[in-house]
Design a protein around this motif. Structure first.
Motif, mmCIF file in Angstrom:
data_model
loop_
_atom_site.group_PDB
_atom_site.id
_atom_site.type_symbol
_atom_site.label_atom_id
_atom_site.label_comp_id
_atom_site.label_asym_id
_atom_site.label_seq_id
_atom_site.Cartn_x
_atom_site.Cartn_y
_atom_site.Cartn_z
ATOM 1 N N MET A 294 55.561 80.225 29.108
ATOM 2 C CA MET A 294 54.782 79.177 28.452
ATOM 3 C C MET A 294 53.585 78.755 29.295
ATOM 4 S SD MET A 294 57.759 76.763 26.777
ATOM 5 C CE MET A 294 58.485 77.198 25.190
ATOM 6 N N LEU B 261 49.716 79.011 28.040
ATOM 7 C CA LEU B 261 48.871 77.816 27.975
ATOM 8 C C LEU B 261 47.681 77.923 28.923
ATOM 9 C CD1 LEU B 261 51.737 75.159 27.783
ATOM 10 C CD2 LEU B 261 50.149 75.750 25.933
ATOM 11 N N LYS C 101 48.653 79.162 22.521
ATOM 12 C CA LYS C 101 49.416 78.024 22.012
ATOM 13 C C LYS C 101 50.875 78.417 21.807
ATOM 14 C CE LYS C 101 47.836 79.184 17.345
ATOM 15 N NZ LYS C 101 47.009 80.294 17.846
ATOM 16 N N ILE C 102 51.671 77.389 21.514
ATOM 17 C CA ILE C 102 53.088 77.601 21.257
ATOM 18 C C ILE C 102 53.407 77.123 19.843
ATOM 19 C CG2 ILE C 102 55.447 77.072 21.988
ATOM 20 C CD1 ILE C 102 54.259 76.450 24.790
ATOM 21 N N LEU C 103 54.013 78.000 19.050
ATOM 22 C CA LEU C 103 54.506 77.655 17.718
ATOM 23 C C LEU C 103 56.021 77.503 17.815
ATOM 24 C CD1 LEU C 103 52.526 80.268 15.563
ATOM 25 C CD2 LEU C 103 51.802 77.977 16.272
ATOM 26 N N ALA C 104 56.579 76.510 17.127
ATOM 27 C CA ALA C 104 58.022 76.267 17.205
ATOM 28 C C ALA C 104 58.608 76.132 15.809
ATOM 29 C CB ALA C 104 58.297 74.996 18.003
ATOM 30 N N ALA D 102 56.979 69.960 20.164
ATOM 31 C CA ALA D 102 55.539 69.926 19.908
ATOM 32 C C ALA D 102 54.965 68.555 20.234
ATOM 33 C CB ALA D 102 55.256 70.304 18.452
ATOM 34 N N LEU E 164 54.386 68.082 23.953
ATOM 35 C CA LEU E 164 53.238 68.804 24.505
ATOM 36 C C LEU E 164 51.915 68.220 24.039
ATOM 37 C CD1 LEU E 164 55.348 70.787 25.559
ATOM 38 C CD2 LEU E 164 53.788 72.636 24.951
ATOM 39 N N ALA F 133 50.574 72.846 20.823
ATOM 40 C CA ALA F 133 51.882 73.239 20.286
ATOM 41 C C ALA F 133 51.969 72.745 18.846
ATOM 42 C CB ALA F 133 53.009 72.645 21.116
ATOM 43 N N SER G 65 54.643 72.492 15.426
ATOM 44 C CA SER G 65 55.925 72.712 14.765
ATOM 45 C C SER G 65 55.658 73.281 13.377
ATOM 46 C CB SER G 65 56.713 71.406 14.643
ATOM 47 O OG SER G 65 57.808 71.594 13.766
ATOM 48 N N ASP H 200 50.177 84.230 22.131
ATOM 49 C CA ASP H 200 50.844 82.976 21.798
ATOM 50 C C ASP H 200 52.354 83.124 22.007
ATOM 51 O OD1 ASP H 200 48.436 81.847 21.064
ATOM 52 O OD2 ASP H 200 48.783 82.036 18.890
ATOM 53 N N CYS I 138 59.526 71.118 29.084
ATOM 54 C CA CYS I 138 58.351 70.239 29.140
ATOM 55 C C CYS I 138 58.045 69.823 30.580
ATOM 56 C CB CYS I 138 58.578 69.001 28.269
ATOM 57 S SG CYS I 138 58.663 69.351 26.501
#
Length: 198
Positions: A35, A39, A44-47, A61, A64, A77, A79, A112, A184
């Motif tokens: 992660m 970043l 980015k991060i998708l959850a 999300a 972040l 991030a 969601s 990502d 986190c």
């Protein structure tokens, strides 16, 4: 309600968390590195997840984009469980299995991360999201339990599997929450150094 029954929830939760700490410390560390790298490179991060796992995706999300324990600039991030218009349109026009995968195809890019949450490891729509992510050369971090299910078999060597060593859904979700907080915290320390209290 029997007081002993209430106490048993707390005791069992504490025991599972202690057992999980030893098993999960290494994959959580790997997930933090993945992660942090994404970043740092502007990705980015998708959850995603269902039910309680959807709430966990939103929680992650929010930590972040807002903050975890320190003031810092927002981190990207999203969601995939929050836009009811997208979710209901895709479920109605295609199938419930595609509610997350369509969004991964729309928003995901190479580099990502997909944070895929499923206590059973067998959620069809989370599996479809993982398939879409791998097709887009994204990396996957999977939070599961109950042996990892089908999701555990889908992941590549470049992905990270954080599988809680428990069978009871409530206990798995409780460890997932601690894991999310550890992620986190680890991201914040990796990006900004030191300790929040320093």
């Amino acid at each position: 309600m029997n007081t002993q029954r209430i106490l048993s929830h707390f005791h069992e939760s504490a025991e599972i968390k202690i057992q999980s700490a030893t098993v999960l410390a290494q994959p959580i560390g790997q997930a933090i590195e993945l992660m942090f790298s994404a970043l740092s490179n502007g990705n980015k991060i998708l959850a995603c997840g269902n039910g309680g796992s959807a709430a966990d995706a939103q929680h992650f999300a929010a930590e972040l984009v807002g903050r975890f324990e320190r003031e810092r600039f927002p981190l990207p991030a999203i969601s995939l469980a929050t836009d009811t218009s997208i979710l209901t349109a895709v479920a109605n026009d295609y199938s419930y299995r595609e509610i997350f995968s369509k969004q991964v195809q729309a928003f995901g890019q190479a580099g990502d991360i997909l944070l895929a949450i499923s206590t059973s490891g067998n959620s069809a729509n989370v599996m479809a999201a993982i398939e879409a992510a791998l097709e887009r050369e994204m990396r996957v971090i999977a939070l599961t339990g109950k042996g990892g299910g089908a999701i555990g078999k889908m992941l590549t060597d470049a992905d990270v599997h954080i599988c809680v060593p428990a069978e009871r859904t409530a206990r798995i979700q409780e460890v997932h929450l601690v894991t999310i907080h550890a992620l986190c915290d680890g991201i914040d320390v990796a990006l900004f150094g030191g300790d929040v209290n320093e």
